[in-house]
Design a protein around this motif. Structure first.
Motif, PDB file in Angstrom:
ATOM      1  N   ALA A  19       5.359  -3.647  -4.210  1.00 40.56           N
ATOM      2  CA  ALA A  19       5.837  -2.598  -3.629  1.00 40.56           C
ATOM      3  C   ALA A  19       6.989  -1.485  -4.467  1.00 40.56           C
ATOM      4  O   ALA A  19       7.001  -0.505  -4.706  1.00 40.56           O
TER       5      ALA A  19
ATOM      6  N   ALA B 236       9.535   4.400   0.879  1.00 38.43           N
ATOM      7  CA  ALA B 236       8.066   3.807   1.187  1.00 38.43           C
ATOM      8  C   ALA B 236       7.918   4.374   2.721  1.00 38.43           C
ATOM      9  O   ALA B 236       8.877   4.823   3.335  1.00 38.43           O
TER      10      ALA B 236
ATOM     11  N   VAL C 148       3.796   4.454  -1.293  1.00 40.76           N
ATOM     12  CA  VAL C 148       3.447   2.954  -0.982  1.00 40.76           C
ATOM     13  C   VAL C 148       3.710   3.001   0.738  1.00 40.76           C
ATOM     14  O   VAL C 148       4.598   3.521   1.231  1.00 40.76           O
TER      15      VAL C 148
END
Length: 199
Positions: A117, A144, A127
């Motif tokens: 990630a 993210a 992500v």
């Protein structure tokens, strides 16, 4: 006891990424990297793709080996999404893989660290992460997109938003990335501080 996470050499990753061939033509491309096993939850991603009912609008690349490959391949066939899914197996050239992707999905039920990630974030990929990904594994920028749970509908909606509004790739500030808690340079500096304090 001081805990140091697994450290990532972002500088080396950036160098290999820059040298990788440009992205090949094709639809929106979502990667899912990791062992093909139940806790990685690739089945959820496949179910979300099937729920979209948007053939040809995206590709999913499953990168990694593991005992669930045959089960996941059978699920792909059962869901009727074989044309949208590629099983790439294991690779040591992740920079080249990242160069081909538009986004990374991490639907895991749990993760110890999830370095992929942070690697993907450091190269400007969007992500998507599940609640199973710990906060310390992620870079603050670009943030993210954390999906609230593991419902197929929620993941399908997240994929649909990427199709409707394809994410641009913008490399984040290298200095900020290299100063993050999972960066090799910052981790080595922290380790030296710990050793000096203990001396």
């Amino acid at each position: 006891v001081t805990h140091l996470p697994g450290l990532i050499d972002f500088r080396a990753l950036r160098t290999h990424f820059v040298l990788a061939p440009p992205r090949s033509a094709g639809p929106l491309r979502i990667g899912c990297v990791g062992r093909l096993s139940a806790e990685k939850n690739q089945a959820l991603l496949l179910q979300a793709v099937a729920a979209l009912d948007a053939p040809g609008s995206l590709e999913v690349w499953l990168i990694g080996g593991g005992g669930d490959r045959a089960t996941l391949q059978a699920l792909t066939t059962q869901l009727g999404i074989g044309a949208s899914v590629r099983f790439l197996g294991e690779t040591t050239d992740m920079a080249r893989i990242y160069a081909e992707l538009d986004a990374l999905a991490v639907p895991s039920t749990w993760e110890g660290q999830c370095r992929v990630a942070a690697e993907a974030q450091s190269l400007g990929l969007t992500v998507l992460v599940s609640p199973g990904v710990p906060d310390f594994a992620l870079l603050p920028n670009p943030p993210a997109r954390r999906i609230a749970g593991w419902a197929v509908a929620d993941w399908a909606a997240a994929l649909a938003s990427l199709i409707d509004d394809p994410p641009p790739r913008r490399l984040p500030d290298a200095v900020e990335v290299d100063a993050s808690g999972v960066a090799l340079e910052a981790g080595v500096s922290r380790l030296c501080e710990i050793l000096e304090a203990a001396a």
